[in-house]
Design an enzyme around this catalytic site. Structure first.
Site, short mmCIF file in Angstrom:
data_model
loop_
_atom_site.label_atom_id
_atom_site.label_comp_id
_atom_site.label_asym_id
_atom_site.label_seq_id
_atom_site.Cartn_x
_atom_site.Cartn_y
_atom_site.Cartn_z
N GLU A 152 0.93 -1.34 -0.02
CA GLU A 152 0.17 0.02 -0.05
C GLU A 152 0.74 1.21 -0.05
O GLU A 152 1.89 1.27 0.71
CB GLU A 152 -0.92 -0.14 1.30
CG GLU A 152 -1.68 1.16 1.48
CD GLU A 152 -2.70 1.01 2.65
OE1 GLU A 152 -2.73 -0.01 3.36
OE2 GLU A 152 -3.29 1.89 2.99
N HIS A 181 3.98 1.52 2.83
CA HIS A 181 3.52 0.42 3.54
C HIS A 181 3.95 -1.04 2.89
O HIS A 181 3.33 -1.20 1.81
CB HIS A 181 2.05 0.07 3.95
CG HIS A 181 1.47 1.13 4.78
ND1 HIS A 181 1.57 1.08 6.33
CD2 HIS A 181 1.12 2.34 4.70
CE1 HIS A 181 0.87 2.10 6.90
NE2 HIS A 181 0.59 2.85 5.87
N ASP A 240 0.49 4.92 0.59
CA ASP A 240 -0.40 6.02 1.04
C ASP A 240 0.02 7.52 0.68
O ASP A 240 0.69 8.10 1.49
CB ASP A 240 -0.60 6.10 2.42
CG ASP A 240 -1.41 4.57 2.97
OD1 ASP A 240 -2.15 4.34 2.07
OD2 ASP A 240 -1.17 4.45 4.08
N GLU A 274 -3.10 10.80 3.25
CA GLU A 274 -3.95 10.57 3.97
C GLU A 274 -3.98 11.96 5.03
O GLU A 274 -3.14 12.52 5.40
CB GLU A 274 -3.41 9.42 4.97
CG GLU A 274 -3.44 8.23 4.54
CD GLU A 274 -3.41 7.01 5.52
OE1 GLU A 274 -4.66 6.45 5.80
OE2 GLU A 274 -2.40 6.63 5.88
#
Ligand SMILES: *[C@@H]1O[C@H](CO)[C@@H](O)[C@H](O)[C@H]1NC(C)=O
Length: 458
Positions: A230, A246, A232, A235
């Site tokens: 993942e 991640h 990101d 956010e």
């Protein structure tokens, strides 16, 4: 006795046959909202061409009912244990419906924009937040190869208070989703928390062993979870923002079981094979408290442009760089203001340093392959996710407040934003800020330097 035995035998036979799939319900046609984005080639955003895309809402938000009637297969935070006594029964007994994007889910698109509303009171239910994927056509997700490229979008999150997260990110989910509903109905999600709140995993219902949430009337967790790498990109709310890779091994889609999944939904956060924490760059958390927020250097009371560069080649990701553009001014990510920390971009070395200084209990980002693994995940092709959510596990305090809440806030890494540690409780946010919303627009993608005019010396 005899007939019940016969029934069991039939069930066992059907369960052993190849997994069927959820039927497509006939009550609501699925029509994806259209959303244009731009593919750029030249320099400085001067040669970009429109791509006609569309978005789809994740399968989890949809009405699931028995295939030959209107009875719910899933309602609130529980499965119907008659229709869904086993995953196999549930998979063959239930039908998934199309979505009324605007009136049920509060989702609307403009030519090149997407607006997600937080609380939407529909005819039959109240909807909270949403998660959508960008599609290439009606049955395929758009797959992005990020390395060597730059992804740029505009965002207006002036209406997002403490506790909410208007997120834009990438996950290594399969291009066609799973099972019969496929990508057209938003199946196939996975992330680095090894999501266990999904109702449909790898082409099968996740009903067996489902535990309804104690504080979320719409969610629960199943025995299975779906893991993958993942990235990101974004956010954020109007108070704080984080850029966070991640890692995960394997990087692509994999199914986990029970608390072995780790992540948010499991007893031991670190039991799985993904990095649930990530290596985050949050300006406030690295000591630059006047950089991002209402009236700050990057002013969240107004729309802004967010640029993210994925520097590297092949499957090797070396650096993640961030710029903002607001009022015609390019603003580079700030230098950390914490002793011993340098660099305004994420590299493997930067993550190692952050870990040393913040002294987290363990370092899952590296355990699951760090930047090298993140690069491999990206090389598989990633799907763009846009979502708006509140946090029933940690009230989003990891993004916008002091976290952990019981540690001295002056310890490096604890303070992440100006929000109070009592903020972000979903019931409060839902009742106080039902009209919160986020708008993502003007998405541009292309080689480094192609989506915006980057000053020569940065
Ligand atoms: C559960 O499903 C059965 C069909 O398998 C249906 O008859 C029943 O009404 C459903 N229960 C609820 C509460 O919707």
């Amino acid at each position: 006795m005899v007939s019940s035995f016969a029934l069991k035998a039939i069930t066992a036979f059907l369960a052993a046959s190849p997994a069927s799939a959820w039927l497509i319900g006939k009550e609501q046609t699925e029509t994806h909202p259209k959303m244009q984005w731009k593919r750029c080639t030249g320099k400085g955003g001067s040669s970009c061409t429109n791509v006609n895309g569309e978005v789809v809402i994740d399968a989890n938000w949809r009405w699931l009912h028995v295939k030959d009637g209107y009875a719910n297969c899933y309602d609130g935070n529980k499965w119907n244990t008659t229709a869904c006594a086993t995953n196999a029964d549930c998979t063959k007994n239930c039908a998934i419906e199309g979505a009324d994007y605007r009136s049920t889910y509060g989702i609307s698109t403009g030519t090149d924009s997407l607006t997600l509303k937080f609380v939407t009171k529909g005819q039959y239910s109240t909807n909270i937040g949403s998660r959508l994927y960008l599609m290439k056509d009606s049955s395929n997700y758009e797959m992005f190869k990020l390395i060597g490229n730059e992804f740029t979008f505009d965002v207006d999150l002036s209406q997002l208070p403490c506790g909410l997260n208007g997120a834009l990110y990438f996950v290594s989910m399969p291009q066609k989703g799973h099972g019969q509903p496929g990508a057209k109905y938003g199946t196939g999600y996975c992330d680095a928390q090894c999501a266990r709140d999904l109702k449909y995993i790898n082409g099968e219902a996740n009903a067996e062993g489902w535990q309804p949430s104690s504080n979320d009337p719409n969610a629960g967790i199943g025995k299975k979870g779906a893991c993958c790498a993942e990235m990101d990109v974004w956010e954020a709310n109007s108070v704080s923002t984080a850029l966070t890779p991640h890692s995960c091994q394997p990087e692509g889609y994999s199914v986990c079981e029970d608390d072995g999944c780790g992540g948010t939904y499991s007893l031991d956060r670190y039991a799985g094979s993904c990095d649930a924490n990530g290596c985050d760059f949050n300006p406030f958390r690295v000591g630059v408290k006047d950089f991002y927020g209402k009236g700050k250097t990057v002013d969240t009371s107004k729309k802004m442009t967010v640029v993210t560069q994925f520097i590297g080649s092949g499957n090797k990701l070396t650096e993640l760089k961030r710029f903002y553009v607001q009022n015609g001014k390019v603003i580079a990510n700030p230098e950390p203001q914490i002793e011993g920390m340098t660099g305004n971009s994420i590299t493997q070395e930067w993550c190692d340093r952050e870990q040393q200084i913040f002294q987290e209990e363990i370092y899952p980002f590296n355990k699951w392959g760090g930047m090298a693994s993140m690069g491999k995940g990206m090389d598989l092709g990633m799907v763009l996710v846009m979502s708006l959510w509140d946090d029933h596990y940690a009230n989003m305090l990891w993004l916008d407040s002091n976290y952990p809440t019981d540690v001295d806030a002056s310890k490096p890494g604890v303070a992440r934003g100006d929000c109070d540690i009592s903020s972000g409780v979903p019931a409060d946010v839902e009742s106080k800020s039902p009209n919160a919303q986020v708008t993502f627009s003007n998405i541009k993608f292309g080689p480094i330097g192609s989506t915006f005019a980057q000053p020569a010396n940065s």
